[in-house]
Structures are given as structure tokens and as C-alpha cells.
Design a protein around this motif. Structure first.
Motif, PDB file in Angstrom:
ATOM      1  N   CYS A   1      -4.027  -4.641  -7.734  1.00  0.00           N
ATOM      2  CA  CYS A   1      -5.062  -4.974  -8.711  1.00  0.00           C
ATOM      3  C   CYS A   1      -4.824  -6.359  -9.292  1.00  0.00           C
ATOM      4  CB  CYS A   1      -5.071  -3.929  -9.826  1.00  0.00           C
ATOM      5  SG  CYS A   1      -6.121  -4.362 -11.237  1.00  0.00           S
ATOM      6  N   ALA A   2      -3.594  -6.616  -9.717  1.00  0.00           N
ATOM      7  CA  ALA A   2      -3.275  -7.900 -10.335  1.00  0.00           C
ATOM      8  C   ALA A   2      -3.490  -9.057  -9.369  1.00  0.00           C
ATOM      9  CB  ALA A   2      -1.834  -7.883 -10.838  1.00  0.00           C
ATOM     10  N   LEU A   3      -3.063  -8.895  -8.118  1.00  0.00           N
ATOM     11  CA  LEU A   3      -3.149  -9.997  -7.164  1.00  0.00           C
ATOM     12  C   LEU A   3      -4.582 -10.258  -6.708  1.00  0.00           C
ATOM     13  CD1 LEU A   3      -0.016  -9.496  -4.877  1.00  0.00           C
ATOM     14  CD2 LEU A   3      -0.300 -10.989  -6.870  1.00  0.00           C
ATOM     15  N   VAL A   4      -5.341  -9.195  -6.443  1.00  0.00           N
ATOM     16  CA  VAL A   4      -6.727  -9.383  -6.002  1.00  0.00           C
ATOM     17  C   VAL A   4      -7.528 -10.103  -7.085  1.00  0.00           C
ATOM     18  CG1 VAL A   4      -8.879  -8.187  -5.430  1.00  0.00           C
ATOM     19  CG2 VAL A   4      -6.730  -7.469  -4.373  1.00  0.00           C
ATOM     20  N   HIS A   5      -7.340  -9.697  -8.334  1.00  0.00           N
ATOM     21  CA  HIS A   5      -8.045 -10.349  -9.435  1.00  0.00           C
ATOM     22  C   HIS A   5      -7.500 -11.764  -9.676  1.00  0.00           C
ATOM     23  CE1 HIS A   5      -9.559  -6.354 -11.406  1.00  0.00           C
ATOM     24  NE2 HIS A   5     -10.219  -6.684 -10.308  1.00  0.00           N
ATOM     25  N   ASP A   6      -6.186 -11.934  -9.577  1.00  0.00           N
ATOM     26  CA  ASP A   6      -5.574 -13.245  -9.789  1.00  0.00           C
ATOM     27  C   ASP A   6      -6.069 -14.252  -8.751  1.00  0.00           C
ATOM     28  OD1 ASP A   6      -3.640 -14.795 -11.357  1.00  0.00           O
ATOM     29  OD2 ASP A   6      -2.490 -14.907  -9.505  1.00  0.00           O
ATOM     30  N   ASP A   7      -6.153 -13.814  -7.500  1.00  0.00           N
ATOM     31  CA  ASP A   7      -6.644 -14.704  -6.439  1.00  0.00           C
ATOM     32  C   ASP A   7      -8.076 -15.150  -6.715  1.00  0.00           C
ATOM     33  OD1 ASP A   7      -4.281 -14.607  -5.014  1.00  0.00           O
ATOM     34  OD2 ASP A   7      -4.947 -13.017  -3.656  1.00  0.00           O
ATOM     35  N   LEU A   8      -8.879 -14.250  -7.227  1.00  0.00           N
ATOM     36  CA  LEU A   8     -10.259 -14.594  -7.559  1.00  0.00           C
ATOM     37  C   LEU A   8     -10.303 -15.594  -8.702  1.00  0.00           C
ATOM     38  CD1 LEU A   8     -13.335 -14.201  -7.365  1.00  0.00           C
ATOM     39  CD2 LEU A   8     -13.081 -12.196  -8.839  1.00  0.00           C
ATOM     40  N   MET A   9      -9.535 -15.327  -9.764  1.00  0.00           N
ATOM     41  CA  MET A   9      -9.535 -16.223 -10.917  1.00  0.00           C
ATOM     42  C   MET A   9      -9.017 -17.611 -10.564  1.00  0.00           C
ATOM     43  SD  MET A   9      -8.476 -13.789 -14.135  1.00  0.00           S
ATOM     44  CE  MET A   9      -7.334 -12.706 -13.299  1.00  0.00           C
ATOM     45  N   ASP A  10      -8.043 -17.656  -9.645  1.00  0.00           N
ATOM     46  CA  ASP A  10      -7.456 -18.938  -9.245  1.00  0.00           C
ATOM     47  C   ASP A  10      -8.186 -19.596  -8.078  1.00  0.00           C
ATOM     48  OD1 ASP A  10      -5.523 -18.691 -11.189  1.00  0.00           O
ATOM     49  OD2 ASP A  10      -3.996 -17.884  -9.848  1.00  0.00           O
ATOM     50  N   ALA A  11      -9.211 -18.921  -7.546  1.00  0.00           N
ATOM     51  CA  ALA A  11      -9.942 -19.429  -6.374  1.00  0.00           C
ATOM     52  C   ALA A  11      -8.997 -19.680  -5.199  1.00  0.00           C
ATOM     53  CB  ALA A  11     -10.725 -20.690  -6.730  1.00  0.00           C
ATOM     54  N   SER A  12      -8.016 -18.793  -5.025  1.00  0.00           N
ATOM     55  CA  SER A  12      -7.067 -18.933  -3.915  1.00  0.00           C
ATOM     56  C   SER A  12      -7.723 -18.489  -2.614  1.00  0.00           C
ATOM     57  CB  SER A  12      -5.819 -18.085  -4.171  1.00  0.00           C
ATOM     58  OG  SER A  12      -5.153 -18.518  -5.336  1.00  0.00           O
ATOM     59  N   SER A  13      -7.439 -19.210  -1.558  1.00  0.00           N
ATOM     60  CA  SER A  13      -8.064 -18.895  -0.274  1.00  0.00           C
ATOM     61  C   SER A  13      -7.218 -18.000   0.603  1.00  0.00           C
ATOM     62  CB  SER A  13      -8.389 -20.183   0.489  1.00  0.00           C
ATOM     63  OG  SER A  13      -7.199 -20.935   0.712  1.00  0.00           O
ATOM     64  N   THR A  14      -5.895 -18.012   0.400  1.00  0.00           N
ATOM     65  CA  THR A  14      -5.025 -17.182   1.225  1.00  0.00           C
ATOM     66  C   THR A  14      -4.004 -16.448   0.377  1.00  0.00           C
ATOM     67  OG1 THR A  14      -3.454 -18.995   1.627  1.00  0.00           O
ATOM     68  CG2 THR A  14      -5.223 -18.697   3.251  1.00  0.00           C
TER      69      THR A  14
END
Length: 342
Positions: free
Chosen positions: A70-83
Motif C-alpha cells: 500500500c505504502a509503495l504503490v501510493h508513494d510511487d504515484l505521489m512521486d511520479a516514479s516510473s519504475t
């Protein structure tokens, strides 16, 4: 995950696509540090791996991987991470699926919506998994405090991280507070607390675990900050310099800016601030920032902080009544968490 996939098939087979994405994310990689710390916290408090409670404990602590998802999926979205872990992040994966299908609306918005829902699903299923685990009588009640606190702390830390990036707060104290609650609490401190609570540990051991966990958890994040700037993508699974492009206000950045100001080095200060949030930061520009941070002594300062935190954590553990082999494994885990390869 297989059981829960069957549940959603009864709602609509199309929902299984989101569940498969979550399952692939959870099962496709990761260090498994959180359940590992919880397991050895339980063992160090006298838990018997061959006893009748062991399977229930494994089920309960495995739910921490869903909290992490949960934390990583949301964090990646907030940070606009691609990988993530060398693969497209969830929001990117679904945006591409939208674009390939020629569906209506912006692909990025669809990807973001699905990522929010997949992260929420992971959180809900973590609760289900933890509370349905076959634990000994009283264990769920004892574990309620660390379980509740862990989730509030990580979300609070995440909010402070988002706020720091938006407001441009580069204070060292802010960076350390974020590290303490966004990472340390739910990575080491509360998993250990959780394992100890399930085992019925006394307050002395819980206190020692929490001191060890808070310090090792912050040291773990500081190592991650160094990897975020200097790391090899083949090791980290993320592009080099991603933290700079995302504009993360880490202790490394705070230390670099503070030293540049103290030295009156305007060029170094501008090199660091110019790199933060620059989506094109790569190649020679990235190497320039790396050199500046090293020359200012910021990298050395972070390494010193990691060493000091690790030392204080091991002192707390050494003085605590931790049963073997839990004690030995927690010493090993401290090394593993804080000395990862660049």
C-alpha cells in the motif's frame, strides 16, 4: 492472494486484473524486512518456531507485506516514479494499458485511479489477514497498539514528506522526523513491537526493541537516501538520481545545503537546489551534484549518522533480555539494513 482473487471473481472477473497487479507487486520482489523483523522480535521474546502458534504468527506478520505494498504503490504515484524493483510502477502499468486499449479519458488519470484503489485494497487485506490470523488468546489485543500506531505513523510521515517537498523545507530536523515516522516506525520499530506483543513480552524488552528499531530504521532510510543519489539501478531497481528528480528533501540534501551556506559556496548551493525536482537530471548534471555533495562533506556526514545510529541501536539490543537466536539475528539484520551495496 489466491483466496482473495476468488472472492473478487464473484463480484466481476474484470476486478481480478487489479488483484493480479497487487499479487505481482507483492510477490515479485522486495527485501521482506518488515515481517523478518517481526518474526525475530517474536523469537527474541521467546516464540517457539516449532510450536502450535508459529503458523498463525507467520500469517499475521506476513500481512506487513501488504502494508508495505500500500505504502509503495501510493508513494510511487505521489512521486511520479516510473519504475519500482526494475518494473513499471502500478500507475504507469495501468496508464499504458489504457493507452494501448484506446480507452476514453487521459491514460495517466486512469493509471492514478487504479493505483489508489490497488493500494487501498492492499491496506484492507492487510487488516483482514492480520485480524484473521490464528494467534494465541490475548495476542490480538496485545498487538493492537503497535498495529494501530504503525499505520498512523507511516501515513503521518508520508504527509510530512509531501509537505516538505511542496514547501521546500530543507531543515535537517524535518528530514529526520520524516525518516523516523515514514520509514523507521513501520519498517523496524513497530514490526519488532508487534512480534514482541504477540509473544507477550515484558515492557523492558519492548522498550529495547523500540529504541533499536527507531535507530536502525532511520539508519536504513539514510542508506536509502544515499542509494537514491549514488545507487546503481541494477541494485536499487530505480533509475539513478530518482530522489533528486522527485525533489526529495532528505538529510543528505539538508546537510549539503547547510554546508554550502556555511562555506558561502553559492555555486554548490545552486547546483543542489537546481537539481531538486528537475525531471531531466541525469548524465553530467547528475555527476556534478554527486561531486558537490561529496566535496561538501554531506555524504560523510550521513555515513557518520548511520554509524552512530547503528551503534546506539546495538547498544540497546545488547542490554536487553533477548533470547537466542533472536539476538544474533537482530544483530545481523542491523548490518543488512544499514550496509547495503551502492
Amino acid at each position: 492472494m489466491d483466496r482473495r482473487r476468488t472472492d473478487v471473481l464473484g463480484i466481476d472477473p474484470k476486478v481480478a486484473r487489479a488483484v493480479d497487479a497487487l499479487a505481482g507487486f507483492v510477490l515479485g520482489g522486495g527485501k521482506r524486512l518488515r515481517p523478518t523483523f517481526a518474526w525475530w522480535g517474536w523469537r527474541g521474546a521467546g516464540g517457539d518456531p516449532h510450536g502450535e502458534d508459529a503458523q498463525g504468527v507467520l500469517t499475521a506478520i506476513a500481512s506487513l507485506e501488504l502494508i508495505q505494498a500500500c505504502a509503495l504503490v501510493h508513494d510511487d504515484l505521489m512521486d511520479a516514479s516510473s519504475t519500482r524493483r526494475g518494473r513499471p510502477t502500478v500507475h504507469v502499468e495501468f496508464a499504458r494499458e489504457h493507452a494501448a486499449g484506446g480507452w476514453s479519458g487521459p491514460p495517466a488519470r486512469f493509471g492514478a485511479a487504479v493505483a489508489i484503489l490497488v493500494g487501498d485494497l492492499a491496506q484492507v487485506w492487510a487488516d483482514d489477514m492480520f485480524h484473521s490470523a490464528a494467534l494465541p488468546e490475548g495476542a490480538h489485543r496485545r498487538a493492537a497498539e503497535p498495529w494501530r500506531a504503525m499505520r498512523t505513523e507511516v501515513l503521518s510521515g508520508q504527509y510530512l514528506d509531501v509537505l516538505a517537498q511542496a514547501s521546500g523545507d530543507t531543515a535537517e530536523e524535518t528530514a529526520l522526523t520524516i525518516d523516523r515516522f515514514k520509514t523507521a516506525a513501520y519498517t523496524v520499530e513497530r514490526p519488532l513491537h508487534l512480534g514482541a506483543a504477540v509473544a507477550g513480552a515484558d515492557p523492558q524488552l519492548v522498550g529495547a526493541y523500540r529504541r533499536y528499531g527507531a535507530d536502525i530504521g532511520v539508519a536504513f532510510q539514510l542508506r536509502d537516501d544515499l542509494l537514491g543519489v549514488f545507487g546503481d539501478p541494477r541494485v536499487t531497481g530505480k533509475p539513478a538520481g530518482d530522489d533528486l528528480r522527485e525533489g526529495k528533501r532528505t538529510l543528505l540534501i539538508a546537510a549539503g545545503l547547510q554546508r554550502a551556506e556555511q562555506n558561502g559556496d553559492r555555486a554548490a548551493h545552486e547546483a543542489i537546489t537546481g537539481a531538486l525536482g528537475d525531471p531531466e537530471m541525469a548524465g553530467p548534471a547528475l555527476e556534478r551534484v554527486r561531486s558537490v555533495l561529496s566535496e561538501l562533506g554531506a555524504v560523510h556526514a550521513v555515513e557518520q549518522r548511520i554509524a552512530a545510529l547503528t551503534g546506539s541501536a546495538l547498544d540497546a539490543l545488547d542490554a536487553a533480555p533477548v533470547a537466542e537466536p533472536g539476538r544474533a539475528r537482530l544483530f545481523e539484520l542491523a548490518e543488512r539494513a544499514t550496509r547495503r551495496a551502492w
